[in-house]
Every structure is written in C-alpha cells, then in structure tokens.
Design a protein around this motif. Structure first.
Motif, PDB file in Angstrom:
ATOM      1  N   ILE A 321     -54.259  49.333  77.438  1.00  0.00           N
ATOM      2  CA  ILE A 321     -52.939  49.480  76.816  1.00  0.00           C
ATOM      3  C   ILE A 321     -53.088  49.663  75.310  1.00  0.00           C
ATOM      4  CG2 ILE A 321     -50.824  48.234  76.265  1.00  0.00           C
ATOM      5  CD1 ILE A 321     -50.983  47.056  79.096  1.00  0.00           C
ATOM      6  N   ILE A 325     -51.995  53.443  74.041  1.00  0.00           N
ATOM      7  CA  ILE A 325     -50.643  53.548  73.486  1.00  0.00           C
ATOM      8  C   ILE A 325     -50.722  53.583  71.965  1.00  0.00           C
ATOM      9  CG2 ILE A 325     -48.415  52.422  73.318  1.00  0.00           C
ATOM     10  CD1 ILE A 325     -48.760  51.353  76.030  1.00  0.00           C
ATOM     11  N   PRO A 326     -50.029  54.521  71.322  1.00  0.00           N
ATOM     12  CA  PRO A 326     -50.038  54.547  69.859  1.00  0.00           C
ATOM     13  C   PRO A 326     -49.483  53.238  69.283  1.00  0.00           C
ATOM     14  CG  PRO A 326     -49.147  56.578  70.725  1.00  0.00           C
ATOM     15  CD  PRO A 326     -49.315  55.668  71.888  1.00  0.00           C
ATOM     16  N   LEU A 328     -47.581  52.485  66.975  1.00  0.00           N
ATOM     17  CA  LEU A 328     -46.148  52.431  66.695  1.00  0.00           C
ATOM     18  C   LEU A 328     -45.385  51.815  67.862  1.00  0.00           C
ATOM     19  CD1 LEU A 328     -43.771  53.274  64.938  1.00  0.00           C
ATOM     20  CD2 LEU A 328     -43.884  55.509  65.974  1.00  0.00           C
ATOM     21  N   ALA A 329     -45.772  52.195  69.110  1.00  0.00           N
ATOM     22  CA  ALA A 329     -45.049  51.736  70.289  1.00  0.00           C
ATOM     23  C   ALA A 329     -45.243  50.241  70.503  1.00  0.00           C
ATOM     24  CB  ALA A 329     -45.495  52.522  71.509  1.00  0.00           C
ATOM     25  N   SER A 332     -43.729  47.972  67.689  1.00  0.00           N
ATOM     26  CA  SER A 332     -42.265  47.840  67.779  1.00  0.00           C
ATOM     27  C   SER A 332     -41.901  46.880  68.900  1.00  0.00           C
ATOM     28  CB  SER A 332     -41.577  49.159  68.078  1.00  0.00           C
ATOM     29  OG  SER A 332     -42.291  50.227  67.618  1.00  0.00           O
ATOM     30  N   PHE A 333     -42.598  47.018  70.014  1.00  0.00           N
ATOM     31  CA  PHE A 333     -42.311  46.153  71.161  1.00  0.00           C
ATOM     32  C   PHE A 333     -42.546  44.697  70.791  1.00  0.00           C
ATOM     33  CE2 PHE A 333     -43.710  44.106  75.165  1.00  0.00           C
ATOM     34  CZ  PHE A 333     -42.512  44.235  75.849  1.00  0.00           C
ATOM     35  N   ARG A 335     -42.614  43.423  67.837  1.00  0.00           N
ATOM     36  CA  ARG A 335     -41.665  43.006  66.810  1.00  0.00           C
ATOM     37  C   ARG A 335     -40.339  42.607  67.468  1.00  0.00           C
ATOM     38  NH1 ARG A 335     -38.564  46.772  63.586  1.00  0.00           N
ATOM     39  NH2 ARG A 335     -37.410  45.592  62.046  1.00  0.00           N
ATOM     40  N   TYR A 336     -39.964  43.384  68.503  1.00  0.00           N
ATOM     41  CA  TYR A 336     -38.738  43.089  69.229  1.00  0.00           C
ATOM     42  C   TYR A 336     -38.819  41.709  69.879  1.00  0.00           C
ATOM     43  CZ  TYR A 336     -35.176  43.528  72.846  1.00  0.00           C
ATOM     44  OH  TYR A 336     -34.113  43.303  73.663  1.00  0.00           O
ATOM     45  N   ILE A 433     -50.795  51.082  57.480  1.00  0.00           N
ATOM     46  CA  ILE A 433     -49.642  51.932  57.202  1.00  0.00           C
ATOM     47  C   ILE A 433     -48.474  51.633  58.139  1.00  0.00           C
ATOM     48  CG2 ILE A 433     -48.872  54.315  57.052  1.00  0.00           C
ATOM     49  CD1 ILE A 433     -51.780  55.020  56.325  1.00  0.00           C
ATOM     50  N   ILE A 434     -48.743  51.671  59.457  1.00  0.00           N
ATOM     51  CA  ILE A 434     -47.636  51.511  60.410  1.00  0.00           C
ATOM     52  C   ILE A 434     -47.049  50.104  60.327  1.00  0.00           C
ATOM     53  CG2 ILE A 434     -47.115  51.365  62.870  1.00  0.00           C
ATOM     54  CD1 ILE A 434     -47.217  54.179  62.116  1.00  0.00           C
ATOM     55  N   SER A 437     -45.031  49.653  57.247  1.00  0.00           N
ATOM     56  CA  SER A 437     -43.757  50.382  57.262  1.00  0.00           C
ATOM     57  C   SER A 437     -42.748  49.673  58.149  1.00  0.00           C
ATOM     58  CB  SER A 437     -43.919  51.797  57.804  1.00  0.00           C
ATOM     59  OG  SER A 437     -44.982  52.434  57.222  1.00  0.00           O
ATOM     60  N   LEU A 438     -43.183  49.260  59.342  1.00  0.00           N
ATOM     61  CA  LEU A 438     -42.253  48.650  60.288  1.00  0.00           C
ATOM     62  C   LEU A 438     -41.688  47.340  59.761  1.00  0.00           C
ATOM     63  CD1 LEU A 438     -43.813  49.292  63.780  1.00  0.00           C
ATOM     64  CD2 LEU A 438     -41.482  49.761  63.111  1.00  0.00           C
TER      65      LEU A 438
ATOM     66  N   TYR B 244     -43.993  59.965  62.279  1.00  0.00           N
ATOM     67  CA  TYR B 244     -43.258  58.741  61.969  1.00  0.00           C
ATOM     68  C   TYR B 244     -43.140  58.563  60.461  1.00  0.00           C
ATOM     69  CZ  TYR B 244     -42.086  53.852  61.550  1.00  0.00           C
ATOM     70  OH  TYR B 244     -41.468  52.677  61.209  1.00  0.00           O
ATOM     71  N   MET B 267     -32.186  50.438  66.742  1.00  0.00           N
ATOM     72  CA  MET B 267     -32.912  49.544  67.636  1.00  0.00           C
ATOM     73  C   MET B 267     -32.042  48.397  68.130  1.00  0.00           C
ATOM     74  SD  MET B 267     -36.545  47.983  66.822  1.00  0.00           S
ATOM     75  CE  MET B 267     -37.367  46.879  67.897  1.00  0.00           C
ATOM     76  N   TRP B 275     -35.851  52.596  72.720  1.00  0.00           N
ATOM     77  CA  TRP B 275     -36.856  52.207  73.720  1.00  0.00           C
ATOM     78  C   TRP B 275     -37.214  53.327  74.677  1.00  0.00           C
ATOM     79  CZ3 TRP B 275     -39.804  48.635  72.327  1.00  0.00           C
ATOM     80  CH2 TRP B 275     -39.317  47.580  71.552  1.00  0.00           C
ATOM     81  N   VAL B 278     -39.943  55.419  73.188  1.00  0.00           N
ATOM     82  CA  VAL B 278     -41.173  54.622  73.142  1.00  0.00           C
ATOM     83  C   VAL B 278     -41.785  54.534  74.545  1.00  0.00           C
ATOM     84  CG1 VAL B 278     -42.104  52.315  72.759  1.00  0.00           C
ATOM     85  CG2 VAL B 278     -40.540  53.297  71.105  1.00  0.00           C
ATOM     86  N   THR B 285     -49.166  58.732  77.247  1.00  0.00           N
ATOM     87  CA  THR B 285     -50.532  58.465  76.790  1.00  0.00           C
ATOM     88  C   THR B 285     -51.304  57.636  77.798  1.00  0.00           C
ATOM     89  OG1 THR B 285     -49.675  56.636  75.498  1.00  0.00           O
ATOM     90  CG2 THR B 285     -50.071  58.678  74.339  1.00  0.00           C
TER      91      THR B 285
END
Lengths: 500, 305
Positions: A321, A325-326, A328-329, A332-333, A335-336, A433-434, A437-438, B244, B267, B275, B278, B285
């Motif tokens: 995983i 998976i990049p 960013l994905a 974000s998950f 962080r959520y 960077i990511i 930014s997030l 991004y 979001m 989502w 994403v 991928t």
C-alpha cells in the motif's frame, strides 16, 4: 582510503558545479526575465512613471544578477571626483562629459540610452554565464575578520577580537571591525552554540521575501515579533524585539541607533515567535526518522523471522500500500482519521509550533512511508542472509533462533541499511513537500515549489545548489559510515564503478 | 514369467539422440504460474477494467475540462452521488464521474508514455553500456553527476524552465528518468552475460541469437516486468505530486493530482468530492502495481519448476 575520500569530494564538488551551472544557464537564459515582476505589486504602481519604472526594473535585475546597471549619476560618480567641476557638468543632460561617458561605456559593451522622460543616460550590460558563475561562487563563502569593515567615515574603528558578554549577560566572542559584532555566542536554540564567522551567501530572494538573503529566509525565525525587556550597552532599557547576536555594521547611524548602541553595530534583526523554516523541517524530519528506524527495523526483523506467516503477510500488505499509493492519497486519509477521530489539528498553524499536538500528525505522516521502506529492506536483507552458510553453521551448533537472528543475521543485514542513515538525517533539512503542504507547515518543503510558481529565480538556483550539496554529501557520508561499521568493505579498492 | 510376453525392440539411432525432458514453453509457464494466484486474477480484472474505463470512457463521455459547460447552472452543483450522477457533481456542475475518469485516463496515459520512453531508451542504452567498456567510462561519469541530484529537484527545475503542459512534463520526466533504468540494465547485462550457464552454452556452440533469445531474455523479462510494475505507479505518483503543487501540467490537462488538489477545499463539506478521486487513484496504482509484481514473479523462470 584518504585518497579515495579526497577523490570523491572533488568529484562531488564537480558534480555540484555541473548541476548548478546547467541550472543557472537554463534559468537565466530560458525564462523570460520579465516574469520576476509577475508577483510584484510595487512595479505596477510605477507603470505611469516611465523613468522610475525603468530604474526599478533594472535595479531589481541587477540585484538578481542578470545585468550591470548604472544611471548617469552612478557613472559620473565612478568617473569624476564628487567635488570637481566636471562632476557637476557631467550630471547635466546632454553635456559633453556625459556624451564622452556614453561613448566610453559603449566601447565596453554597454548599451547606452537616454531615459524616456528626463533624457538622462542609463547604462546596462548583461552578464555572461561565466561572469554569473564567478559571481555566485566568489560570494558564496564569507569569512568574517577584523578588517572586513572599510568605512571611510570611521577611520578610527578599532580592529580586535575580544571576549565579552551579550545583552543577556551570557559570554560571547565579540569583534570590532568585523561585519558581525558577535562571532561566537550561546543561546537556547539547538545546537546552543552559534557562530557568525563563516557565513554563506546564496543570493537575494525576489519577489517573495523581497530583498532578503536566501540563507536568511531559510534560517531566520518567522511569524510575529516577540518583545522582551532588554538593557542596552548605553544603559537604556526598552521593550524590544532586537536580536543582539545578529547585529552587523551600519555606516550611518540615526538618533535612535545612537541611543541604543555604543558602536556602529546597529543593523540588527528582530526576534520572531515561530521557529525558522529549516528548524521546523529538521525537528519534524528527525522525529519521523527516529520513529521510522525505531519501528521499521524491529518489524522488518519480525517479518523475516515469521516469513510466510500472518505477521509477514500483514507487513507485506502494508508495504505494498505504501509503495504503490501516492503519498498524497494516504497522507490525506491519515489526516482525516487524525482530525475526525482523535481531535488533532489538521493544520499546523491552528495551535502553532509550541503545542505538541500540532506535531503529531505531520510527524506520523512522514514516518509512515519510512517505516514501510525500512521494513521492506530489513526483511529482504535478513531473508537473504538467513540461507547463508554461517547461519546454517550457527544453527548446527545449537544456537537458538532468536540468538541467530538478533546477533548473527542482524549484524550483517544492518550494513546496507546503515548506508542510508546519513541521507535520511540530512534529508530532513530539505523538508517534505506534500506533508508540509497538506498540514500547512511553514518548513523548507514548500520553498522550492513556491519559488518556482513565484518566478523567484535566485531562490531556485540557491535551492538547487543547496539540495544538490546536501544530497551529494549525504551519499558520501553513507559510504564512509559503511566502511566504519564493516571493516570488510574497502572503498579504495573498488576503483571501477564509482558509487555502488 | 513367460518369454512370449517380451519382444525385441529395434535399435533406432535417431530416437536415441533425443533427450527425454518435459516439454517446456516459457510463456505457457508464465501464464500458468500467474493464473494459479487468485489475488493476481482479481487484480488483473480490476486493472483491465480501470485501464479500459479510463482510456476509453472519456472519449465517449463528451467531458471537456476547458469547457465548463454547466458553470452557470447552479442547480447542478454539489449533487451527492445518485443514480444519474454516479459520483455526484462538483463545484462547477460537471459530473464527477466523467471528470475522474478523464483525469485518470490522462494520468495513466502520461505515466504509460513516460514508462515506455524511459524503458526503451534505458534498455537500449543500458545494453550498450553493459557491453562496451569505453562507453561505460563516459556513461558512469554522467550517471554519477545525475544520480547525485534528487529526481524531484530535476523534475521541478526542468518544468520551471520548459513551462507547463503535457508534452513538456513528459520531456521533464524522461530527460534523466531513463538513466536509472539504463544503469540497472547495465549491471544486469554484465552479470548475466558472464554467468556459467552462458559460458557453457557458448562452449557447446550455441549461436548468439539463440543465446540472447533463450538464455538471456527470459531472465531480463522478469527484471523488466519488475521495473514496469514499479515505474507505472511511480510515474503516476510523480504526476499527481507535480499537479498537486500546480506545477508540471497546465490547467487544461485533466489530471488526478490537480483534481485532488482542487477538491481538497471541499474535504469537510462535500467529502465525496475529495475521497472519490483519491480512491480511484489508489485503485489504479495498487492494481497496476500488484499485477506487475505477480507478473514479474511469474515471468521469472526460477518459479516455473
């Protein structure tokens, strides 16, 4: 070995030189130089005044290292004595002295033209690539010394280095005649002892962080000013945000300066509330690296021991995983999850750097992929090692499995992993960077993308130099660390092939 | 035991030359090994579905990122997923389903083109690099300079210089991207070329062509498939990363990264807007990566026994 290291350092420097030269050539020749004003509000206001507009733009280009620019007054000042009669007539528009100057500069390769409004001459010449490179590297390292300040108005300036105290009463090595007043000083910021003797000049930032040195943008504190009660050397006590350690020589003092300072070191920076970009990125990165190595290696070991069992499969799933998976994905998950179910702040500035909760999510987000990478490599190396003869021998002699794994296999498997340690520690300075930014962290990571978007050419060149420098030397340190850990590895003999 | 139950066999000179070994076909074995794994089949189905959908559907959906057709129709904004709009609608009234697949298609296309270019250039130069000693000396110097620099840095500075756009981004990705593959291939060629079984094969008089096709290629195929399985998702990752940050691709090229970046603001208010892209990104991928990995395992002749 010494010869090898020396050779590597020379190669590395050559590599940096090549990269910076190429970047400089491309940035200065391929990008329209008018782009630097895209984000600048000041230049818009000057549109109605052609002379001021011209002067502003060419002055900016001069500070950015595009060209050499002179007004008629500048050229006259260079040519004639300020008190002479020729100087006065040189300043007049259309005078024979000015015309002669124009011819003289034309012969030197300058373009000489009258300004649209007043008709005064202005002189400009683009720097060649070689000149730009020489200017970049010659100004790069500054070593402060008691003869650094040459001020015609202050001929009696004392030239000495001495021990003294700073305004807070802590001991410091001070200097008179140097650019900086404090050469070595102590404060509560990591690494607690600081110096101003060797300073680096990577250029001037523009248009963002207007006219600030690039090194200052990275390393100075940010945010709003913090005031403290300070008693100056003149005896004056004030609530001020002055940072006395940063004071540099100022040629012309005003009344306020002479109230506070007994000498000419009055150019001081202000103290800010938040950590510098570099410091935020380093702290965040180091915590993530510690978690990464602290968890990744033991879990990887566990997976290698339980190869094919449930623990191994779960670990593999996690690695897949994280790799596929990049970032960013999954950031974000994550962080959520953190903001919704654990009540942690989703943005760093919400609670600021002083609150520990601001750090939790970014640090863990940074650590997650590192853990995956270390798990994968630890497992791979340990599995590779576990079929080798010395392991079979150890098993035949009756050693327990845990002893074989923790004593024998780990020692061999850890060597290639150790190679990456200097890189991951030094890499913290680059920032992420990511993640930054997030979480809106004010670290180093967003500097490069932002300067690209803002056409901050000198910042792009400076960062190219800086990041390449860090990357090159962390690779070198990694190779050296391996030879220290494992005496069987000798870099000197493997002449062919360079970096392995 | 009765003697009449036995009979004499004629001595046949030709058949005595035959070596009784099971018939082995490389590609049949690859597929057999691959289809033995249930997860591999499932992922293959997902990957094929995703590829077909993202590359073909946008051609028929009529979605155009630059058109903003429904921008004035306020009643079409922020509709949650339902039967008409499977993924709902976004802030300018476009169907998210169309937008997501157009973005996925564009991202996938870019990743595939970049991987194809990098692999072709990388393999050809890598093979030469491994064979020629003189070329090796020059290439190693160049490689040492490039490999010292973080790829992200090269990518960002290049995209700054050559500007934004699909082909500019592909150029930035391939400008130095092939070097890692070429270096990897160089090492592989050097190792495999001088292996004992190849030495033995050469001694027995096998022709160079047979050596390449039968001895070396099967080995390299699994290595190449491993590279592809890492590179395609990796390149999608770089594209998402750059878009991004609003670098790399221009505004009118649909891309998952740009989609995620622009919907990030919603979001908390309209979570589906964030989502779904994403999730699509993760599906694309992860399925491609896993299929590639399983295929790489299956194409390694060592797993065929």
């Amino acid at each position: 070995m010494k010869r090898y290291v020396l050779e590597r350092i020379i190669r590395s420097l050559f590599s940096i030189f090549c990269v910076v030269t190429i970047a400089m050539f491309l940035v200065y020749s391929q990008i329209d130089r008018n782009n630097v004003f895209k984000e600048d509000q000041a230049v818009l206001k000057l549109k109605g005044q052609p002379d001021a507009y011209l002067n502003y733009r060419y002055s900016v280009w001069e500070t950015l290292g595009y060209l050499d620019y002179m007004t008629q007054r500048d050229a006259c000042t260079l040519e004639y004595d300020v008190n002479s009669k020729e100087f006065t007539s040189c300043l007049e528009i259309g005078s024979p002295e000015a015309a002669a100057l124009g011819e003289q500069y034309k012969a030197k390769g300058y373009s000489v033209e009258p300004t649209p409004e007043s008709g005064a001459l202005w002189f400009t010449r683009d720097y060649t690539l070689v000149e730009r490179i020489v200017r970049f590297y010659s100004g790069l390292i500054n070593i402060d010394n008691p003869y650094a300040v040459q001020d015609a108005n202050n001929p009696d300036l004392e030239r000495k280095i001495y021990f003294g105290n700073d305004l807070a009463g802590k001991p410091a090595l001070k200097c008179s005649g140097c650019e900086h007043k404090y050469l070595i000083y102590f404060n509560s910021d990591f690494p607690f002892i600081h110096q101003n003797i060797v300073t680096f000049d990577l250029g001037t930032s523009y248009p963002a962080y207007k006219n600030q040195a690039v090194t200052d943008v990275m390393s100075l504190r940010q945010g709003s000013a913090v005031k403290e009660t300070v008693t100056f050397e003149t005896g004056l006590t004030l609530d001020t945000s002055i940072l006395d350690h940063t004071c540099t020589y100022k040629e012309v003092l005003d009344q306020l300066d002479s109230n506070k300072f007994v000498d000419n070191y009055a150019n001081c920076l202000t103290n800010m509330a938040e950590d510098s970009m570099m410091s935020v990125s380093i702290k965040m990165g180091l915590m993530a690296v510690a978690i990464g190595y602290g968890l990744g290696i033991p879990v990887g070991m566990l997976m290698a021991r339980r190869k094919g069992k449930l623990a191994d499969k779960l670990g593999q799933a996690y690695i897949v995983i994280m790799i596929s998976i990049p970032s960013l994905a999954y950031i974000s998950f994550f962080r959520y999850l953190g903001t919704q179910y654990m009540g942690l702040p989703g943005k760093y500035p919400e609670l600021g750097g002083a609150d520990w909760r601001s750090w939790v999510l970014p640090v863990i987000s940074l650590a997650l992929p590192q853990i995956a990478g270390l798990m994968m490599w630890t497992r791979r190396y340990m599995v590779d090692q576990s079929s080798s003869d010395y392991v079979k021998f150890a098993r035949a002699k009756g050693l327990s499995e845990s002893e074989i794994f923790s004593r024998h296999i780990l020692k061999n498997a850890i060597i290639p992993i150790a190679q990456g340690i200097p890189g991951s520690i030094i890499g913290c300075i680059n920032g992420a960077i990511i993640t930054e930014s997030l979480y809106a962290v004010s670290g180093m990571g967003k500097l490069l993308p932002n300067s690209i978007k803002g056409f901050n050419n000198s910042m792009v060149i400076a960062l190219t130099f800086f990041f390449t420098f860090l990357s090159v030397f962390s690779l070198l340190l990694g190779d050296l660390l391996v030879t220290v850990i494992d005496p069987r590895i000798s870099l000197a003999t493997s002449k062919k092939g360079g970096r392995k | 035991m009765e003697e009449n139950k036995f009979e004499f066999v004629q001595f046949d000179e030709e058949s005595s030359e035959h070596i009784a070994a099971p018939v082995y076909s490389y590609w049949k074995s690859v597929w057999r090994t691959f289809f033995k794994n249930k997860l591999a089949i499932a992922m293959l189905v997902v990957a094929i579905f995703v590829i077909i959908f993202s590359l073909i559907y946008p051609r028929f959906s009529g979605y155009d990122i630059a058109a903003r057709e429904h921008v004035m129709d306020f009643s079409r904004r922020y509709i949650s997923p339902n039967a008409e709009f499977w993924f709902g609608t976004d802030n300018i009234g476009d169907s998210l389903f169309d937008a997501v697949w157009a973005a996925a298609g564009s991202s996938l296309e870019i990743a595939l083109i970049v991987t194809a270019i990098n692999l072709t250039v990388g393999i050809i130069i890598g093979a030469l690099w491994g064979y020629s000693k003189k070329f090796d000396v020059i290439m190693l110097e160049i490689y040492n300079i490039v490999a010292n620099v973080p790829f992200i840095l090269i990518l960002m500075v290049l995209s700054y210089i050559i500007g934004q756009g699909r082909w500019q981004f592909i150029f930035a990705m391939t400008c130095t991207g092939w070097m890692g593959i070429a270096y990897f291939m160089r090492t592989q060629v050097m190792i495999i070329r001088d292996r004992e079984y190849n030495l033995a094969s050469r001694c027995l008089g096998t022709s160079t062509m047979t050596m390449i096709v039968k001895n070396i290629l099967p080995f390299l195929i699994s290595v190449i498939v491993t590279l592809v399985s890492r590179d395609v998702p990796g390149n999608i990752g770089y594209e998402v990363f750059m878009s991004y940050l609003e670098l790399g691709l221009d505004v009118n090229t649909p891309s998952l990264g740009r989609l995620i970046s622009s919907y990030q603001a919603f979001m908390n208010v309209y979570p589906y807007l964030f989502w779904i892209p994403v999730a699509v990104l993760a599906t694309v991928t992860i399925s491609l990566y896993l299929v590639g990995q399983f295929l790489a395992d299956a194409s390694d002749p060592k797993t065929h026994m």
